[in-house]
Design an enzyme around this catalytic site. Structure first.
Site, PDB file in Angstrom:
ATOM      1  N   ALA A   1       1.575  -0.900 -34.732  1.00  0.00           N
ATOM      2  CA  ALA A   1       1.083  -1.616 -33.564  1.00  0.00           C
ATOM      3  C   ALA A   1       2.276  -1.827 -32.628  1.00  0.00           C
ATOM      4  O   ALA A   1       3.374  -1.317 -32.880  1.00  0.00           O
ATOM      5  CB  ALA A   1       0.449  -2.933 -33.976  1.00  0.00           C
TER       6      ALA A   1
ATOM      7  N   ASN B   1       1.408   4.933 -40.522  1.00  0.00           N
ATOM      8  CA  ASN B   1       0.381   3.968 -40.154  1.00  0.00           C
ATOM      9  C   ASN B   1      -0.891   4.310 -40.905  1.00  0.00           C
ATOM     10  O   ASN B   1      -1.144   5.495 -41.200  1.00  0.00           O
ATOM     11  CB  ASN B   1       0.130   3.997 -38.639  1.00  0.00           C
ATOM     12  CG  ASN B   1      -0.643   2.774 -38.163  1.00  0.00           C
ATOM     13  OD1 ASN B   1      -0.064   1.703 -38.016  1.00  0.00           O
ATOM     14  ND2 ASN B   1      -1.939   2.929 -37.929  1.00  0.00           N
TER      15      ASN B   1
ATOM     16  N   VAL C   1       3.001  -5.290 -40.423  1.00  0.00           N
ATOM     17  CA  VAL C   1       1.551  -5.490 -40.430  1.00  0.00           C
ATOM     18  C   VAL C   1       1.270  -6.976 -40.297  1.00  0.00           C
ATOM     19  O   VAL C   1       2.183  -7.806 -40.314  1.00  0.00           O
ATOM     20  CB  VAL C   1       0.910  -4.929 -41.717  1.00  0.00           C
ATOM     21  CG1 VAL C   1       1.191  -3.437 -41.841  1.00  0.00           C
ATOM     22  CG2 VAL C   1       1.397  -5.676 -42.954  1.00  0.00           C
ATOM     23  N   GLN C   2       0.013  -7.319 -40.151  1.00  0.00           N
ATOM     24  CA  GLN C   2      -0.376  -8.712 -39.976  1.00  0.00           C
ATOM     25  C   GLN C   2       0.072  -9.548 -41.171  1.00  0.00           C
ATOM     26  O   GLN C   2      -0.031  -9.122 -42.327  1.00  0.00           O
ATOM     27  CB  GLN C   2      -1.893  -8.811 -39.809  1.00  0.00           C
ATOM     28  CG  GLN C   2      -2.398 -10.209 -39.497  1.00  0.00           C
ATOM     29  CD  GLN C   2      -3.900 -10.229 -39.281  1.00  0.00           C
ATOM     30  OE1 GLN C   2      -4.540  -9.190 -39.277  1.00  0.00           O
ATOM     31  NE2 GLN C   2      -4.456 -11.411 -39.099  1.00  0.00           N
TER      32      GLN C   2
ATOM     33  N   ASN D   1       5.707 -12.324 -38.721  1.00  0.00           N
ATOM     34  CA  ASN D   1       5.822 -13.783 -38.738  1.00  0.00           C
ATOM     35  C   ASN D   1       5.201 -14.349 -40.019  1.00  0.00           C
ATOM     36  O   ASN D   1       4.220 -15.087 -39.972  1.00  0.00           O
ATOM     37  CB  ASN D   1       5.139 -14.395 -37.510  1.00  0.00           C
ATOM     38  CG  ASN D   1       6.068 -14.507 -36.320  1.00  0.00           C
ATOM     39  OD1 ASN D   1       7.280 -14.612 -36.480  1.00  0.00           O
ATOM     40  ND2 ASN D   1       5.507 -14.473 -35.132  1.00  0.00           N
TER      41      ASN D   1
ATOM     42  N   SER E   1      12.574 -12.186 -32.921  1.00  0.00           N
ATOM     43  CA  SER E   1      12.102 -12.891 -31.725  1.00  0.00           C
ATOM     44  C   SER E   1      12.454 -12.100 -30.483  1.00  0.00           C
ATOM     45  O   SER E   1      13.513 -11.489 -30.390  1.00  0.00           O
ATOM     46  CB  SER E   1      12.725 -14.285 -31.635  1.00  0.00           C
ATOM     47  OG  SER E   1      12.291 -14.929 -30.440  1.00  0.00           O
TER      48      SER E   1
ATOM     49  N   GLY F   1       9.476 -10.793 -28.557  1.00  0.00           N
ATOM     50  CA  GLY F   1       8.253 -10.147 -28.142  1.00  0.00           C
ATOM     51  C   GLY F   1       8.386  -8.645 -28.073  1.00  0.00           C
ATOM     52  O   GLY F   1       9.296  -8.038 -28.638  1.00  0.00           O
TER      53      GLY F   1
ATOM     54  N   LYS G   1      13.307 -18.504 -38.166  1.00  0.00           N
ATOM     55  CA  LYS G   1      12.425 -17.997 -37.105  1.00  0.00           C
ATOM     56  C   LYS G   1      11.284 -18.979 -36.849  1.00  0.00           C
ATOM     57  O   LYS G   1      10.871 -19.196 -35.702  1.00  0.00           O
ATOM     58  CB  LYS G   1      11.870 -16.632 -37.505  1.00  0.00           C
ATOM     59  CG  LYS G   1      10.798 -16.067 -36.559  1.00  0.00           C
ATOM     60  CD  LYS G   1      11.284 -15.951 -35.126  1.00  0.00           C
ATOM     61  CE  LYS G   1      10.407 -15.030 -34.279  1.00  0.00           C
ATOM     62  NZ  LYS G   1       8.993 -15.346 -34.264  1.00  0.00           N
TER      63      LYS G   1
ATOM     64  N   HIS H   1      12.683 -21.754 -34.813  1.00  0.00           N
ATOM     65  CA  HIS H   1      12.834 -21.214 -33.452  1.00  0.00           C
ATOM     66  C   HIS H   1      11.516 -21.326 -32.693  1.00  0.00           C
ATOM     67  O   HIS H   1      11.460 -21.799 -31.555  1.00  0.00           O
ATOM     68  CB  HIS H   1      13.283 -19.754 -33.524  1.00  0.00           C
ATOM     69  CG  HIS H   1      13.108 -18.987 -32.240  1.00  0.00           C
ATOM     70  ND1 HIS H   1      11.876 -18.531 -31.815  1.00  0.00           N
ATOM     71  CD2 HIS H   1      13.998 -18.602 -31.292  1.00  0.00           C
ATOM     72  CE1 HIS H   1      12.011 -17.909 -30.653  1.00  0.00           C
ATOM     73  NE2 HIS H   1      13.294 -17.933 -30.322  1.00  0.00           N
ATOM     74  N   ASN H   2      10.427 -20.904 -33.333  1.00  0.00           N
ATOM     75  CA  ASN H   2       9.127 -20.940 -32.677  1.00  0.00           C
ATOM     76  C   ASN H   2       8.664 -22.374 -32.431  1.00  0.00           C
ATOM     77  O   ASN H   2       8.008 -22.654 -31.423  1.00  0.00           O
ATOM     78  CB  ASN H   2       8.096 -20.182 -33.508  1.00  0.00           C
ATOM     79  CG  ASN H   2       8.251 -18.687 -33.380  1.00  0.00           C
ATOM     80  OD1 ASN H   2       9.316 -18.186 -33.026  1.00  0.00           O
ATOM     81  ND2 ASN H   2       7.203 -17.950 -33.676  1.00  0.00           N
TER      82      ASN H   2
ATOM     83  N   GLU I   1      10.334 -23.475 -29.450  1.00  0.00           N
ATOM     84  CA  GLU I   1       9.675 -22.760 -28.339  1.00  0.00           C
ATOM     85  C   GLU I   1       8.397 -23.494 -27.914  1.00  0.00           C
ATOM     86  O   GLU I   1       8.126 -23.636 -26.714  1.00  0.00           O
ATOM     87  CB  GLU I   1       9.358 -21.344 -28.800  1.00  0.00           C
ATOM     88  CG  GLU I   1       8.606 -20.473 -27.822  1.00  0.00           C
ATOM     89  CD  GLU I   1       8.222 -19.150 -28.471  1.00  0.00           C
ATOM     90  OE1 GLU I   1       7.033 -18.787 -28.403  1.00  0.00           O
ATOM     91  OE2 GLU I   1       9.113 -18.484 -29.037  1.00  0.00           O
TER      92      GLU I   1
ATOM     93  N   HIS J   1       4.465 -51.827 -53.791  1.00  0.00           N
ATOM     94  CA  HIS J   1       5.330 -50.658 -53.662  1.00  0.00           C
ATOM     95  C   HIS J   1       6.819 -51.023 -53.653  1.00  0.00           C
ATOM     96  O   HIS J   1       7.657 -50.126 -53.615  1.00  0.00           O
ATOM     97  CB  HIS J   1       4.977 -49.885 -52.389  1.00  0.00           C
ATOM     98  CG  HIS J   1       3.630 -49.223 -52.456  1.00  0.00           C
ATOM     99  ND1 HIS J   1       3.350 -48.196 -53.323  1.00  0.00           N
ATOM    100  CD2 HIS J   1       2.485 -49.457 -51.762  1.00  0.00           C
ATOM    101  CE1 HIS J   1       2.086 -47.812 -53.160  1.00  0.00           C
ATOM    102  NE2 HIS J   1       1.539 -48.562 -52.221  1.00  0.00           N
TER     103      HIS J   1
END
Length: 486
Positions: free
Chosen positions: A11, A32, A74-75, A102, A128, A130, A182, A185-186, A189, A462
């Protein structure tokens, strides 16, 4: 032909990383599930370098030099496990499987442990930047074993973004550390984009500054200490007009923000490691509430702001001087809130290092974010300087670094005015507000948690500790209310 690396999953991100590798002199074997996608890539971009066309994973593995390096694109989730299961029987001891998606760091840790037991290396790599970054140089955050990085690292460093000639790629630490960094990082973001959105909303709602004019404001801000990729592209988005209606594009885009999970994972992990990432969590919740459009439609017609809503923006900040002052206040509030997001993210990395046994180098991590990634910003150089010392001499919190402490003090009055204005006129500013509360919580000598502990002891025994002596105590609330050593 013996390929240096194989890529399965073509992809956009996988294809662009494969092209990046080929452009940098590596022979790349392509695979693929749909061969048509492989052929389309070769037809369109075969001139980028040396590629090996394969139709099966067996062919892919057979085309690779030893130790074999296979990049899975892949996903995230079950598809990654499925590809790994198909690959393992084809590989030999010492071969390296790389997951560049991710993936959730706990899944990366599980996979690394399982494959290590089978004498295979598994490297979770945070990527990172894109689609453009994948092709032209992303920020790369690899985990896995140090041994695997010795083999894989030079290749990743070569294809990564460069900042003043330095690669934005370095080994983070073992197992899931790369994907964890990562993820954080996101999370930063998410918070960064949310405070930019809040700044836009406040300047429009309270000062009547329309998107095209705000594009100029953000361009000016990009020459200040706010200089960053996200500020830069905010100006581009705000300037864009819709071709159909002629209205600002931002006015015809549905105000329902999507998310793919990494921000939510950051907030959850913050809770798990006991790190208060309030700015990041609020930015996730802001996206969630933006998606509740049916509820918002009902409440919009029902709820009142409790103020004189007939006041126009120009009446709130009527004069040009008032508007100019307000814009400067918003700039300072934005910068202070942005610093809080970075401070919380870095604190979370320290907590995670203690939790998972990682020795995370905050200076090195900040260096990886200076180019190629979404949160690249000029302030990262200053963050690096703050952590350019032995760990026992580094600031306990980024906001304690002298440069940032001075900046926060300079921004503080404006920050308070902006948060007060948002509350006064009913404009939601959850990250501006929560970031200021975080700062105030850090600076207070006493917090109401003392009462919380008293209440917990009352209804659940407690226990609590005291400020004046060592030990753990309990008050016998249902008895004579005497205090006992617990």
């Amino acid at each position: 032909m013996s390929a240096h690396i194989g890529v399965t999953g073509l992809a956009v991100m996988g294809a662009n990383l494969a092209r990046n590798l080929a452009r940098n002199g590596y022979t790349v074997a392509l695979h693929n599930r749909s061969v048509a996608r492989t052929d389309a890539l070769l037809q369109a971009h075969g001139g980028d370098g040396d590629f090996v066309r394969t139709e099966t994973l067996t062919e892919l593995v057979e085309s690779l030099e030893r130790p074999r390096r296979v990049l899975i694109m892949v996903q995230a989730g079950a598809p990654v496990d499925s590809v790994i299961a198909d690959l393992v029987p084809l590989l030999d001891d010492g071969d390296i499987i790389i997951d560049g998606g991710n993936s959730f760091y706990e899944e990366t840790r599980r996979r690394e442990e399982s494959l290590r037991a089978q004498n295979l290396h598994f490297v979770g790599v945070g990527v990172s930047g894109g689609e453009e970054g994948a092709l032209n140089g992303p920020s790369i955050m690899p985990g896995g074993s140090k041994e695997s990085y010795d083999t894989l690292g030079p290749m990743l460093e070569k294809i990564s973004a460069k900042y003043n000639g330095e690669p934005c790629c370095a080994w983070i630490d073992t197992d899931g550390a790369g994907h964890y960094v990562k993820m954080v990082h996101n999370g930063i973001e998410y918070a960064d984009m949310q405070v930019i959105g809040e700044a836009f909303d406040l300047m429009r709602s309270l000062a009547g500054i329309e998107p095209r004019e705000q594009a100029g404001v953000f361009r000016e801000w990009n020459t200040t200490d706010l200089a960053s990729y996200l500020i830069e592209i905010t100006a581009e988005v705000l300037e864009q007009e819709d071709e159909v209606t002629g209205r600002p594009l931002v006015d015809v885009v549905l105000d329902s923000a999507g998310q793919k999970g990494t921000g939510r994972w950051t907030a959850i992990s913050g809770l798990e490691v006991g790190s208060p990432v309030t700015a990041i969590a609020e930015s996730v919740f802001a996206r969630s509430i933006s998606s509740q459009r049916e509820l918002r439609a009902v409440t919009n017609a029902t709820f009142s702001a409790g103020i004189d809503e007939t006041l126009s923006a120009t009446e709130k900040y009527g004069s040009a001087e008032d508007r100019q002052d307000f814009v400067e206040d918003v700039r300072k509030a934005l910068y202070a809130s942005k610093l809080v997001a970075y401070a919380q993210g870095l604190d979370m990395l320290v907590a995670a290092g203690e939790e998972f046994g990682w020795d995370l180098d905050l200076k090195a991590i900040a260096s990886l974010w200076r180019a190629g990634c979404i949160i690249r910003a000029d302030l990262l150089d200053t963050i690096m300087k703050a952590y350019d010392a032995p760990k026992d001499q580094q600031p306990k919190n980024l906001l304690l670094a002298p440069e940032f402490n001075e900046a926060i003090n300079e921004c503080l009055p404006a920050w308070r005015r902006v948060v007060a204005a948002a509350a006064t006129y009913g404009v939601p500013a959850p990250v501006f507000s929560s970031s200021l509360s975080y700062y105030d919580s850090l600076r207070r000598d006493r917090l109401p948690a003392a009462l919380t502990q008293g209440l917990r002891d009352y209804f659940g025994a407690h226990t609590y500790q005291r400020v004046d002596k060592e030990g753990t105590f309990h008050t016998q609330w249902s008895g004579d209310r005497s205090e006992i050593d617990a």
